[in-house]
Design a protein around this motif. Sequence first.
Motif, mmCIF file in Angstrom:
data_model
loop_
_atom_site.group_PDB
_atom_site.id
_atom_site.type_symbol
_atom_site.label_atom_id
_atom_site.label_comp_id
_atom_site.label_asym_id
_atom_site.label_seq_id
_atom_site.Cartn_x
_atom_site.Cartn_y
_atom_site.Cartn_z
ATOM 1 N N SER A 184 0.821 -1.218 0.000
ATOM 2 C CA SER A 184 0.000 0.000 0.000
ATOM 3 C C SER A 184 0.851 1.263 0.000
ATOM 4 O O SER A 184 0.621 2.180 -0.806
ATOM 5 C CB SER A 184 -0.939 -0.005 1.209
ATOM 6 N N LEU A 185 1.842 1.340 0.892
ATOM 7 C CA LEU A 185 2.649 2.557 0.965
ATOM 8 C C LEU A 185 3.534 2.747 -0.267
ATOM 9 O O LEU A 185 3.680 3.881 -0.742
ATOM 10 C CB LEU A 185 3.474 2.559 2.249
ATOM 11 N N PRO A 186 4.152 1.682 -0.818
ATOM 12 C CA PRO A 186 4.851 1.894 -2.088
ATOM 13 C C PRO A 186 3.931 2.422 -3.185
ATOM 14 O O PRO A 186 4.343 3.263 -3.996
ATOM 15 C CB PRO A 186 5.384 0.495 -2.429
ATOM 16 N N MET A 187 2.684 1.949 -3.212
ATOM 17 C CA MET A 187 1.745 2.437 -4.221
ATOM 18 C C MET A 187 1.423 3.910 -3.999
ATOM 19 O O MET A 187 1.307 4.685 -4.962
ATOM 20 C CB MET A 187 0.459 1.600 -4.187
ATOM 21 N N ILE A 188 1.279 4.305 -2.739
ATOM 22 C CA ILE A 188 1.013 5.710 -2.440
ATOM 23 C C ILE A 188 2.179 6.590 -2.883
ATOM 24 O O ILE A 188 1.988 7.694 -3.398
ATOM 25 C CB ILE A 188 0.752 5.890 -0.922
#
Length: 271
Positions: A184-188
């Motif tokens: 999730s955070l890499p995608m953000i």
Amino acid sequence: MDEQEPRIRPNGLPEDTRPFVAPCRHIEPLAPLRWLKKGWQDFRAAPVPSLVYGLVMVAMSYAITAATWWFGNMGLYLALISGFVFLGPILALNLYGISIQRQQNQTPTLGKSFRQVRSCIGDMLTFTVIMIVVFLVWARAANLIYIFYPVNEWHLENVLLFFGVGSSVGAMFCAIVFTASAFSLPMIMDRKTDMVTGVITSANAVLRNKLPLFIWACLIGLCLLVGLLTAYLGLAVLLPVLGYATWHGYRESIDATEWDARFELPPESSE
């Protein structure tokens, strides 16, 4: 009065047709080993910012241990160390920034990565609040376990029971956090999307690729164990490598091209 035309994304589709979750690719069972290899390559390509980050994490680990020693509470130690693991994905945002800089053929610096992190500060704070709530629930659970299964006298039976119950409960919390934060955070950091989409995308990828992601979770746990067995010193290298590897895992696993890039990245390559 003419109606406003819908905004068209670079792929030619209207913005309101964007899916609610980014599709995931099939992940090979041994793909996590390739991610670690790429993470090590990133570490070697940017040793100074990587080591600075790693040493800061080592210092935080020593601070947690010192606080635990001062208060003399094993339950507190387990809660703090687990909380450190829960917040690890957030602390790795700067590493994702360094990976982005490398893909842009820039000289990686922590200063640039801090500026990149600021661009998604809202979603990062949302995720942080959620993780803090989970951490507080786990901290309360850890203290209750310590109360019901005290190890002050360090009898073998009590110690085994304490760690058995604590590990089981902790594994449940870690599984929830891992599922939500794996990608999730890499995608953000990569795309102009929101935290809800990122978390759902991450959970979807984990549930559709259980075996490789289980192997990846075990590799993360093994690296953290090595860090603990080396008096935290190994974390100075292992944590940056894990952060970079997570970025490569995201790039290989998630097709987020429906969302605009947050930073201008080159087209994804089939590595």
